[in-house]
Design an enzyme around this catalytic site. Sequence first.
Site, mmCIF file in Angstrom:
data_model
loop_
_atom_site.group_PDB
_atom_site.id
_atom_site.type_symbol
_atom_site.label_atom_id
_atom_site.label_comp_id
_atom_site.label_asym_id
_atom_site.label_seq_id
_atom_site.Cartn_x
_atom_site.Cartn_y
_atom_site.Cartn_z
ATOM 1 N N HIS B 153 37.034 55.857 -8.060
ATOM 2 C CA HIS B 153 36.708 55.032 -6.879
ATOM 3 C C HIS B 153 37.503 55.519 -5.688
ATOM 4 O O HIS B 153 38.382 56.370 -5.828
ATOM 5 C CB HIS B 153 37.033 53.548 -7.147
ATOM 6 C CG HIS B 153 38.499 53.277 -7.328
ATOM 7 N ND1 HIS B 153 39.110 53.292 -8.561
ATOM 8 C CD2 HIS B 153 39.495 53.014 -6.447
ATOM 9 C CE1 HIS B 153 40.398 53.033 -8.430
ATOM 10 N NE2 HIS B 153 40.671 52.873 -7.145
ATOM 11 N N HIS B 215 42.970 56.176 -0.568
ATOM 12 C CA HIS B 215 43.146 57.022 -1.746
ATOM 13 C C HIS B 215 41.843 57.336 -2.465
ATOM 14 O O HIS B 215 40.854 56.624 -2.346
ATOM 15 C CB HIS B 215 44.170 56.426 -2.729
ATOM 16 C CG HIS B 215 43.734 55.178 -3.459
ATOM 17 N ND1 HIS B 215 44.177 53.918 -3.118
ATOM 18 C CD2 HIS B 215 42.930 54.991 -4.535
ATOM 19 C CE1 HIS B 215 43.669 53.029 -3.953
ATOM 20 N NE2 HIS B 215 42.894 53.647 -4.828
ATOM 21 N N HIS B 247 48.280 46.794 -10.641
ATOM 22 C CA HIS B 247 47.685 45.993 -9.575
ATOM 23 C C HIS B 247 47.371 44.596 -10.111
ATOM 24 O O HIS B 247 46.850 44.466 -11.230
ATOM 25 C CB HIS B 247 46.346 46.594 -9.117
ATOM 26 C CG HIS B 247 46.449 47.952 -8.493
ATOM 27 N ND1 HIS B 247 47.282 48.243 -7.443
ATOM 28 C CD2 HIS B 247 45.778 49.100 -8.745
ATOM 29 C CE1 HIS B 247 47.120 49.505 -7.089
ATOM 30 N NE2 HIS B 247 46.224 50.052 -7.868
ATOM 31 N N TYR B 256 50.351 55.822 -7.384
ATOM 32 C CA TYR B 256 49.886 56.452 -6.148
ATOM 33 C C TYR B 256 50.750 57.678 -5.875
ATOM 34 O O TYR B 256 51.984 57.618 -5.994
ATOM 35 C CB TYR B 256 50.040 55.506 -4.954
ATOM 36 C CG TYR B 256 49.043 54.378 -4.859
ATOM 37 C CD1 TYR B 256 47.752 54.464 -5.375
ATOM 38 C CD2 TYR B 256 49.399 53.206 -4.193
ATOM 39 C CE1 TYR B 256 46.860 53.413 -5.239
ATOM 40 C CE2 TYR B 256 48.504 52.149 -4.054
ATOM 41 C CZ TYR B 256 47.233 52.264 -4.579
ATOM 42 O OH TYR B 256 46.352 51.224 -4.444
#
Lengths: 95, 308
Positions: B153, B215, B247, B256
């Site tokens: 995604h 991202h 998350h 990340y």
Amino acid sequence: MTEKGFQVTVIGSDKILTCQKDEPLLVALARQGYLKVPVGCRQGGCGVCKIRIVEGEFETGKMSVKHVSDAERKINYTLACKTFPKSDLAITTKI
Amino acid sequence: MAINGVLRPGFVQVRVLDMAESIIHYRDRIGLDVVSTGDDGRVYLKAYDEFDRHSIVLRECDEAGLDMMAFKVSNEACLDEYEEKLRTDGFEVAAIAAGEQPGVGRRISFVAPTGHRFDLYAEIELAANGPMTNNPDVCQQDPRGMKAIRFDHCLLYGGDVDGTKKVFEEILGFSTSEIVVDDDSGMIIALFLTCSNKAHDLALVRHEEDGKLHHVSFLVEDWTSLRDAADIMTRYDISRDIGPTRHGITRGQTIYFFDPSGNRNEVFSGGYAFYPDNPLRVWKASSVGKAIFYYERELNDRFMTVVT
């Protein structure tokens, strides 16, 4: 350059900072607790660590032209994450 | 639920400052395979568990960021239907000829209210080295690096997130799984859209500047894979943003980090299964720390400010 590396003076700050040969300026600043230059992507892409070199010699790596235009490069705007001192430097964060 | 219409995020085209460094990052560190290099210098890559020809396209440029994100749809009739609906809603729709990217059929392309270009296509060649289908082993070749399973995604930043939400829900048939709203005004600050059984296929955050990339995310198998990915990040001095952590939104586990041009990447595992009859999950902005980084319970400065 001394054994401690190049001396980096931030205009308006009384801190004396150093940067090793081949060390990105941003890494040196963060390592010494100088946090007024934000740490972003560290790769020349996001632009948050933009500064201007007031005095001294330096080299740069690849940086996004969106954040430092060709005209700005000529008057020593740069991204700290892609800036490598070649002499003692004076820098400003007021841009 | 039967998935039809928009099937999934198909590929993303990302601008990079240095192709040679980028190939080392995406191929050797994340673990994608290089499929081909185009005459114009674009490099096409795929993850080991993807059937389609490519999912990541790198284009060398003097500015980092996102060129476009593309979704695969069920069939050509869907493309015609979406084109008509987009035009009726006032969008300019561009036709991209088959072959503009190798192995990809015709695309339709529009710019969403957040300033992002999205493409839709129905046809793409199958990869030469996709997942096995006869008495299939888990992989054909041993995965490399972080062992990315697939492109999963994107999170994109832009101004009119309500406008882009409307297009994706009303024209492209997406559902919103979760939103973050301002405590007082109820204004949407972030939203998570899905066209599938995944918790999100596209996420959007309201931002002062349009067309930004937060991202590009890659699926990895599990929490242990995140540990192994983190080991690689340290060993090869990859610029890490945050994680391993989880998350609150999607419940996915995450790291990340940044590619050599400053585009943020994510390795992601887990997350709940979404069904379109699920009630909307709502987070107040006052709890956004927990929503984004469930263990830290606060955002780092970079989350809202560092984009390409």
